[in-house]
Design a protein around this motif. Structure first.
Motif, PDB file in Angstrom:
ATOM      1  N   PHE A 241      15.582   0.942  -4.754  1.00  0.00           N
ATOM      2  CA  PHE A 241      14.702   2.014  -5.221  1.00  0.00           C
ATOM      3  C   PHE A 241      13.656   1.428  -6.151  1.00  0.00           C
ATOM      4  CE2 PHE A 241      13.553   5.066  -8.534  1.00  0.00           C
ATOM      5  CZ  PHE A 241      12.945   6.031  -7.739  1.00  0.00           C
ATOM      6  N   ASP A 242      12.417   1.830  -5.945  1.00  0.00           N
ATOM      7  CA  ASP A 242      11.303   1.323  -6.732  1.00  0.00           C
ATOM      8  C   ASP A 242      10.358   2.500  -6.984  1.00  0.00           C
ATOM      9  OD1 ASP A 242       8.866   0.169  -7.619  1.00  0.00           O
ATOM     10  OD2 ASP A 242       9.333  -1.712  -6.599  1.00  0.00           O
ATOM     11  N   ARG A 243      10.214   2.873  -8.229  1.00  0.00           N
ATOM     12  CA  ARG A 243       9.376   4.034  -8.544  1.00  0.00           C
ATOM     13  C   ARG A 243       7.927   3.810  -8.123  1.00  0.00           C
ATOM     14  NH1 ARG A 243       9.843   8.539 -11.695  1.00  0.00           N
ATOM     15  NH2 ARG A 243       7.901   9.417 -12.500  1.00  0.00           N
ATOM     16  N   GLU A 244       7.452   2.571  -8.213  1.00  0.00           N
ATOM     17  CA  GLU A 244       6.074   2.296  -7.812  1.00  0.00           C
ATOM     18  C   GLU A 244       5.868   2.523  -6.308  1.00  0.00           C
ATOM     19  OE1 GLU A 244       3.360   1.583  -9.635  1.00  0.00           O
ATOM     20  OE2 GLU A 244       4.660   2.110 -11.329  1.00  0.00           O
ATOM     21  N   ILE A 245       6.875   2.158  -5.517  1.00  0.00           N
ATOM     22  CA  ILE A 245       6.792   2.393  -4.071  1.00  0.00           C
ATOM     23  C   ILE A 245       6.772   3.890  -3.793  1.00  0.00           C
ATOM     24  CG2 ILE A 245       7.984   2.127  -1.867  1.00  0.00           C
ATOM     25  CD1 ILE A 245       9.032  -0.556  -2.858  1.00  0.00           C
ATOM     26  N   ALA A 246       7.633   4.633  -4.482  1.00  0.00           N
ATOM     27  CA  ALA A 246       7.682   6.088  -4.296  1.00  0.00           C
ATOM     28  C   ALA A 246       6.363   6.735  -4.691  1.00  0.00           C
ATOM     29  CB  ALA A 246       8.832   6.673  -5.111  1.00  0.00           C
ATOM     30  N   ALA A 247       5.775   6.273  -5.792  1.00  0.00           N
ATOM     31  CA  ALA A 247       4.501   6.832  -6.236  1.00  0.00           C
ATOM     32  C   ALA A 247       3.382   6.500  -5.250  1.00  0.00           C
ATOM     33  CB  ALA A 247       4.163   6.299  -7.626  1.00  0.00           C
ATOM     34  N   ALA A 248       3.416   5.269  -4.708  1.00  0.00           N
ATOM     35  CA  ALA A 248       2.404   4.884  -3.720  1.00  0.00           C
ATOM     36  C   ALA A 248       2.523   5.750  -2.464  1.00  0.00           C
ATOM     37  CB  ALA A 248       2.564   3.409  -3.366  1.00  0.00           C
ATOM     38  N   TYR A 249       3.748   6.015  -2.051  1.00  0.00           N
ATOM     39  CA  TYR A 249       3.986   6.860  -0.882  1.00  0.00           C
ATOM     40  C   TYR A 249       3.371   8.248  -1.073  1.00  0.00           C
ATOM     41  CZ  TYR A 249       6.554   9.428   2.724  1.00  0.00           C
ATOM     42  OH  TYR A 249       6.884  10.223   3.781  1.00  0.00           O
ATOM     43  N   SER A 250       3.538   8.797  -2.270  1.00  0.00           N
ATOM     44  CA  SER A 250       3.006  10.138  -2.538  1.00  0.00           C
ATOM     45  C   SER A 250       1.482  10.160  -2.511  1.00  0.00           C
ATOM     46  CB  SER A 250       3.519  10.635  -3.895  1.00  0.00           C
ATOM     47  OG  SER A 250       2.930   9.911  -4.964  1.00  0.00           O
ATOM     48  N   ARG A 251       0.860   9.002  -2.658  1.00  0.00           N
ATOM     49  CA  ARG A 251      -0.604   8.914  -2.615  1.00  0.00           C
ATOM     50  C   ARG A 251      -1.115   8.439  -1.258  1.00  0.00           C
ATOM     51  NH1 ARG A 251       0.501   6.525  -7.758  1.00  0.00           N
ATOM     52  NH2 ARG A 251       0.175   4.447  -6.867  1.00  0.00           N
ATOM     53  N   GLY A 252      -0.212   8.326  -0.259  1.00  0.00           N
ATOM     54  CA  GLY A 252      -0.625   7.885   1.063  1.00  0.00           C
ATOM     55  C   GLY A 252      -0.885   6.400   1.145  1.00  0.00           C
ATOM     56  N   ARG A 253      -0.118   5.615   0.395  1.00  0.00           N
ATOM     57  CA  ARG A 253      -0.253   4.156   0.427  1.00  0.00           C
ATOM     58  C   ARG A 253       1.070   3.546   0.862  1.00  0.00           C
ATOM     59  NH1 ARG A 253      -2.275   2.545  -5.383  1.00  0.00           N
ATOM     60  NH2 ARG A 253      -2.712   0.557  -4.372  1.00  0.00           N
ATOM     61  N   THR A 254       1.024   2.374   1.463  1.00  0.00           N
ATOM     62  CA  THR A 254       2.235   1.744   1.960  1.00  0.00           C
ATOM     63  C   THR A 254       2.850   0.851   0.893  1.00  0.00           C
ATOM     64  OG1 THR A 254       1.255  -0.312   2.817  1.00  0.00           O
ATOM     65  CG2 THR A 254       1.135   1.652   4.225  1.00  0.00           C
ATOM     66  N   ILE A 255       4.026   0.374   1.209  1.00  0.00           N
ATOM     67  CA  ILE A 255       4.750  -0.510   0.312  1.00  0.00           C
ATOM     68  C   ILE A 255       3.955  -1.784   0.004  1.00  0.00           C
ATOM     69  CG2 ILE A 255       5.972  -1.582   2.239  1.00  0.00           C
ATOM     70  CD1 ILE A 255       8.397  -1.908   0.478  1.00  0.00           C
ATOM     71  N   LEU A 256       3.126  -2.217   0.963  1.00  0.00           N
ATOM     72  CA  LEU A 256       2.368  -3.453   0.771  1.00  0.00           C
ATOM     73  C   LEU A 256       1.259  -3.305  -0.257  1.00  0.00           C
ATOM     74  CD1 LEU A 256       2.054  -4.845   4.413  1.00  0.00           C
ATOM     75  CD2 LEU A 256       3.884  -5.146   2.758  1.00  0.00           C
ATOM     76  N   ASP A 257       0.831  -2.082  -0.507  1.00  0.00           N
ATOM     77  CA  ASP A 257      -0.231  -1.854  -1.478  1.00  0.00           C
ATOM     78  C   ASP A 257       0.237  -2.114  -2.903  1.00  0.00           C
ATOM     79  OD1 ASP A 257      -2.389  -1.025   0.241  1.00  0.00           O
ATOM     80  OD2 ASP A 257      -1.261   0.817   0.591  1.00  0.00           O
ATOM     81  N   VAL A 258       1.530  -1.893  -3.157  1.00  0.00           N
ATOM     82  CA  VAL A 258       2.052  -2.084  -4.516  1.00  0.00           C
ATOM     83  C   VAL A 258       3.029  -3.252  -4.610  1.00  0.00           C
ATOM     84  CG1 VAL A 258       1.690   0.286  -5.247  1.00  0.00           C
ATOM     85  CG2 VAL A 258       3.815  -0.318  -4.078  1.00  0.00           C
TER      86      VAL A 258
END
Length: 279
Positions: A241-258
């Motif tokens: 679990f990674d909060r940054e990944i979850a936050a990126a997902y909510s903004r329409g960004r993939t795991i690679l963006d963060v």
């Protein structure tokens, strides 16, 4: 290589992983969003749509003059879309799966077919990636025909990533069939394990090789990993679990963006998969 990415249930991170895998593999890769009832890949990849065409399915048209009320159409329809009342057939069009069986079975030739608008197919580019998806109309009985139409758009020569519908019913099977490999995405919960067992059983029946990615592996129990060890299911990646990944997902960004380091990890997984796929 045709790599399908599936899950026994929704909400496991399947779509996010599919988009990340396509981006990690880079130019020449195609992403086909076959989750046509809820296509979300475009939210993450922001493709430039080059074409959008209507998609139609055939539905029966009954000629009351020719119909003799024999009921063969009712007998062959597995979906109860045609019923006879007072020896007259009545079509429940919203239940029709467009199989064409009624038209073939009618001894009088009283049934023909007409096209009915069922959705749309889009294609375009997301940077150097080929993109295609289907958007099914709300209320359609089956997405299978649209899934098959989207799969036909796969270009030859490069890697193809298919984002499959969740579950283990006809839409998932239609999307996965013909793949060289299926990467299952699950989460370590009792529901996740139950649905994983169904997905594994389905893939074994249709003879598509598979492996597992466990998402948010540190938030659940360890029963899934124990079952995989007992069953011999390979776990290729465990994502914490990674909060940054979850936050990126909510903004329409993939795991690679963060977390761009996952790009190399996904490339290595692709190499491992290809090594086990017959040429």
């Amino acid at each position: 290589m045709i790599l399908s990415i599936a899950s026994g249930k929704g909400g496991t991170g399947k779509t996010s992983l599919a988009c990340a895998m396509a981006r990690a593999l880079g130019p020449g890769t195609a992403l086909l969003d076959c989750d046509v009832e809820e296509p979300n890949c475009a939210l993450f990849l922001n493709p430039d749509i080059e074409s959008e065409i209507d998609f139609c399915v055939p539905v029966p048209v009954i000629n009351p003059v020719k119909c003799q009320g024999r009921g063969r159409c009712q007998q062959v329809c597995e979906y109860n879309a045609i019923k006879l009342f007072n020896d007259k057939p009545f079509l429940f069009e919203h239940m029709c799966h467009s199989c064409g069986g009624c038209a073939l079975a009618c001894p009088e030739g009283a049934i023909t077919e007409k096209p009915r608008h069922a959705g749309k197919i889009r294609r375009g580019l997301s940077g150097d990636l080929f993109f295609a998806d289907g958007v099914m109309n709300v209320g359609e009985a089956s997405p299978v025909w649209l899934i098959k139409a989207v799969k036909k758009l796969a270009p030859s020569g490069g890697d193809v990533i298919i984002d499959c519908p969740p579950g283990t019913s006809c839409p998932m099977i239609s999307a996965v069939s013909g793949s060289d490999f299926c990467l299952l995405v699950s989460e370590p919960t009792p529901f996740g394990l139950s649905d994983l067992k169904l997905a594994v059983g389905t893939l074994e029946k249709i003879r598509v090789p598979y492996a597992l990615v466990i998402n948010r592996y540190d938030l659940g129990d360890w029963e899934m990993e124990a079952w995989c060890a007992q069953k011999g299911v390979k776990i290729l990646l465990k994502i914490p679990f990674d909060r940054e990944i979850a936050a990126a997902y909510s903004r329409g960004r993939t795991i690679l963006d963060v977390r761009p380091e996952y790009g190399q990890t996904l490339k290595k997984i692709s190499v491992v998969i290809k090594a086990g796929v017959p040429a």
